[in-house]
Motif scaffolding. Structure first.
Motif, PDB file in Angstrom:
ATOM      1  N   LEU A 499       0.826  -1.211   0.000  1.00 15.27           N
ATOM      2  CA  LEU A 499       0.000   0.000   0.000  1.00 15.27           C
ATOM      3  C   LEU A 499       0.859   1.259   0.000  1.00 15.27           C
ATOM      4  CD1 LEU A 499      -2.872  -1.017   2.460  1.00 15.27           C
ATOM      5  CD2 LEU A 499      -2.960  -0.867  -0.042  1.00 15.27           C
ATOM      6  N   LYS A 500       1.983   1.215   0.672  1.00 13.35           N
ATOM      7  CA  LYS A 500       2.893   2.357   0.668  1.00 13.35           C
ATOM      8  C   LYS A 500       3.437   2.597  -0.735  1.00 13.35           C
ATOM      9  CE  LYS A 500       7.212   4.079   2.664  1.00 13.35           C
ATOM     10  NZ  LYS A 500       8.368   3.770   3.558  1.00 13.35           N
ATOM     11  N   ALA A 501       3.838   1.520  -1.424  1.00 14.43           N
ATOM     12  CA  ALA A 501       4.353   1.648  -2.787  1.00 14.43           C
ATOM     13  C   ALA A 501       3.262   2.118  -3.741  1.00 14.43           C
ATOM     14  CB  ALA A 501       4.928   0.318  -3.254  1.00 14.43           C
ATOM     15  N   ILE A 502       2.034   1.621  -3.542  1.00 13.17           N
ATOM     16  CA  ILE A 502       0.906   2.047  -4.369  1.00 13.17           C
ATOM     17  C   ILE A 502       0.662   3.546  -4.198  1.00 13.17           C
ATOM     18  CG2 ILE A 502      -1.615   1.919  -4.529  1.00 13.17           C
ATOM     19  CD1 ILE A 502      -1.384  -1.087  -4.107  1.00 13.17           C
ATOM     20  N   LYS A 503       0.668   4.012  -2.971  1.00 13.52           N
ATOM     21  CA  LYS A 503       0.439   5.434  -2.698  1.00 13.52           C
ATOM     22  C   LYS A 503       1.503   6.294  -3.390  1.00 13.52           C
ATOM     23  CE  LYS A 503      -0.227   8.656   1.175  1.00 13.52           C
ATOM     24  NZ  LYS A 503       0.736   9.689   0.731  1.00 13.52           N
ATOM     25  N   GLU A 504       2.758   5.904  -3.253  1.00  7.70           N
ATOM     26  CA  GLU A 504       3.845   6.686  -3.847  1.00  7.70           C
ATOM     27  C   GLU A 504       3.727   6.715  -5.366  1.00  7.70           C
ATOM     28  OE1 GLU A 504       7.324   4.784  -2.375  1.00  7.70           O
ATOM     29  OE2 GLU A 504       7.181   5.671  -0.362  1.00  7.70           O
ATOM     30  N   TYR A 505       3.410   5.560  -5.948  1.00 11.89           N
ATOM     31  CA  TYR A 505       3.371   5.480  -7.407  1.00 11.89           C
ATOM     32  C   TYR A 505       2.193   6.256  -7.996  1.00 11.89           C
ATOM     33  CZ  TYR A 505       2.796   3.685 -12.108  1.00 11.89           C
ATOM     34  OH  TYR A 505       2.633   3.601 -13.467  1.00 11.89           O
ATOM     35  N   TYR A 506       0.993   5.996  -7.513  1.00 15.59           N
ATOM     36  CA  TYR A 506      -0.184   6.618  -8.126  1.00 15.59           C
ATOM     37  C   TYR A 506      -0.249   8.109  -7.844  1.00 15.59           C
ATOM     38  CZ  TYR A 506      -1.850   2.084  -9.602  1.00 15.59           C
ATOM     39  OH  TYR A 506      -1.963   0.859 -10.231  1.00 15.59           O
ATOM     40  N   GLU A 507       0.264   8.546  -6.715  1.00 13.90           N
ATOM     41  CA  GLU A 507       0.289   9.991  -6.456  1.00 13.90           C
ATOM     42  C   GLU A 507       1.310  10.683  -7.347  1.00 13.90           C
ATOM     43  OE1 GLU A 507       0.840  10.602  -2.290  1.00 13.90           O
ATOM     44  OE2 GLU A 507      -1.262  10.161  -1.810  1.00 13.90           O
TER      45      GLU A 507
END
Length: 558
Positions: A499-507
């Protein structure tokens, strides 16, 4: 009237689309063998087994082709080449090949082949129109009644041709895709860390080596801490040759060093690292091509305007809020217009929170029961479709739309930047599936042969859409009828690191301007459903004692 058409169409063959995509992705020689090469790679399958399986698949394709000098030239497009030498064929060679082939052999059927590249025997005798048992291939033999020190290298031509073709294809792919090959190498090391509690690498103390270690640490650090250890505490896992490390960071000197190296072991390391990414990318492009063909053939009606739509529904289509983001809107004749207005209001609020891109394509609410999908996205037709009973599939299809339209050329899901998210997702979802009971229906389908199995769920495009849904629901906290009410099944893992990686990528990507592109259809198989509802070796007879093998010879085998 004189007509001047731009962009000539020279061929109407459907495989030309796949050829173009393969060439663009670094598959240098996109001939029939590559177009029809289908190999399934099992998780944790050894390199030796995957290589052997791939050679077998190529040999089956070769069996359908005409073998002549033109064919030999077509597979010799890379650093490994085969040429036919006009060397006079000796009688002993005829006897040896006749016994191995188990059929009469004439002099004009035997060829003396020269092989360049340094990975395989430099020369040998073979039957272009026949086969030799695997146990005799790439070995030196003599007649027991002949001179004791005169041996002849025997080659099975289909196996040799497949070997040369695969080495050339993987080599060219690696040169054009060093970032993906490097990422796979790093991920393999990290996987070894998780399975065996070690993952350090031994590299040269230069810029490429330091960059490799840092990139690996960026991926493994969170996982290592979760397992109660640090990378520094690990023992050596892999020696990464400095030439390979340099090449995988785009250094041409590294590729030249590997090419010129006197030992084939250095190139073997590269083949071992690049083979699985090569096969996975090939499989994804074949899937794209098949889906594109399907969208033009059997599913054309879904993205075309339906006839006999009631006038009231047509009026609702003309004033739809979805027209602010799409060039055309279609509602099924059986939609409840009051509910449609409610969905449109939710869409307005959704757009105020999430950057929905403007599209030159269409948004359609249709009955998709024949497709067993609650949503479909057809990039070639620029159509985003949701089932009349599946409004919550919109978020998934929107993410497909963004995947294909964000970049002017290519998909977001195939970029290196997305690989970190993909790697973490794959690891998390596989762990989630493996903890399910062995008799769990979804686990059975995951490892089964149906459409909705592991291969489907781990497609780059599907992972991108699913992770985007997790971003909307879990990270942003969006609650709307355009998304599922909950994402509580194995293919939506809630791993903290993921979820941390998802947040960084999509933002990072979502605020930017989005453009329009086209490609194949994608379907949302479970946006409104429970995910559990988806998803020769011929031995030579020993009694003849006609042929003897030379001792202590280099086998040239992986």
């Amino acid at each position: 009237m004189i007509i001047h058409e731009e962009g000539r169409i020279e061929s109407l063959r459907r495989e030309n689309f796949l050829k173009g995509r393969l060439l663009k992705k670094g598959f240098k020689d996109a001939n029939d063998m590559l177009l029809n090469l289908k190999v399934n790679v099992e998780r944790n399958e050894s390199f030796k087994d995957v290589w052997k399986k791939t050679i077998g698949a190529i040999k089956r394709n070769i069996a359908k082709l005409q073998i002549d000098e033109s064919f030999i030239e077509s597979i010799s497009f890379g650093r490994n080449k085969i040429t036919i030498d006009n060397l006079e064929i000796e009688d002993d060679v005829i006897v040896i090949l006749r016994d191995f082939a188990k059929k009469p052999v004439s002099y004009n059927e035997v060829s003396h082949l020269l092989i360049s590249g340094g990975d395989l025997p430099e020369s040998g005798y073979s039957l272009l129109q026949g086969t030799i048992p695997p146990t005799k291939h790439k070995r030196k033999w003599r007649l027991s009644r002949g001179p004791k020190n005169v041996f002849y290298m025997v080659l099975d031509f289909p196996t040799l041709a497949a070997d040369v073709f695969l080495r050339n294809a993987v080599w060219e792919f690696a040169i054009h895709n060093p970032d993906h090959i490097r990422r796979h190498l790093i991920r393999s090391i990290v996987d070894a860390r998780l399975q065996n509690n070690f993952c350090s690498v031994l590299v040269a103390d230069d810029e490429s080596g330091i960059r490799l270690l840092k990139e690996m640490d960026d991926l493994v650090s969170g996982i290592s801490r979760k397992n109660g250890s640090t990378v520094a505490e690990c023992s050596v896992y892999e020696l990464v040759p400095k030439e390979v490390c340099s090449a995988l960071y785009g250094n041409s000197d590294g590729w030249d060093a590997i090419d010129r190296h006197e030992s084939f072991l250095l190139r073997q390391f590269l083949y071992r690292t690049a083979l699985v990414p090569f096969l996975r990318e090939l499989k994804m492009l074949q899937y794209e091509s098949d889906a594109r063909e399907e969208s033009f053939a059997t599913h054309a009606r879904v993205w075309q305007l339906k006839k006999n739509i009631p006038l009231k529904t047509q009026e609702a289509m003309k004033t739809s809020v979805f027209l602010e983001k799409y060039s055309a809107v279609e509602y099924d004749a059986d939609v409840d217009l009051q509910k449609i207005r409610s969905i449109e209001k939710e869409f307005e609020r959704f757009c105020s929170t999430f950057p929905v891109p403007k599209s030159t394509g269409s948004f359609r609410v249709r009955k998709l029961g024949n497709y067993r999908a609650s949503g479909l996205y057809f990039p070639f037709h620029q159509a985003t479709c949701v089932d009349i009973d599946g409004a919550s599939s919109y978020g998934h299809e929107l993410l497909h739309q963004i995947d294909y339209t964000y970049l002017p050329d290519g998909r977001l899901s195939e970029t290196l930047e997305f690989r970190r998210v993909y790697d973490l997702y794959e690891r998390s979802v596989c762990l989630a599936v493996n903890v399910l009971p062995k008799d769990d229906p979804f686990r059975s389908r995951w490892y089964g042969k149906t459409k909705y199995n592991e291969d489907y769920y781990l497609q780059e495009t599907e992972v991108f859409a699913r992770c985007g849904e997790l971003y909307l629901h879990e990270v942003m906290g969006v609650r709307t009828s355009l998304l599922d009410e909950s994402y509580d099944n194995p293919v939506y893992p809630k791993d903290e690191q993921l979820l941390k990686a998802i947040k960084e990528y999509y933002e990072q990507i979502l605020p930017l301007t989005i453009q329009t592109d086209q490609s194949e259809p994608h379907e949302s198989s479970g946006a409104t459903q429970d995910v559990s509802q988806e998803r020769m070796e011929a031995q030579y007879p020993d009694d003849l004692f006609v042929v003897q093998e030379e001792d202590n010879q280099l086998a040239f085998n992986f």
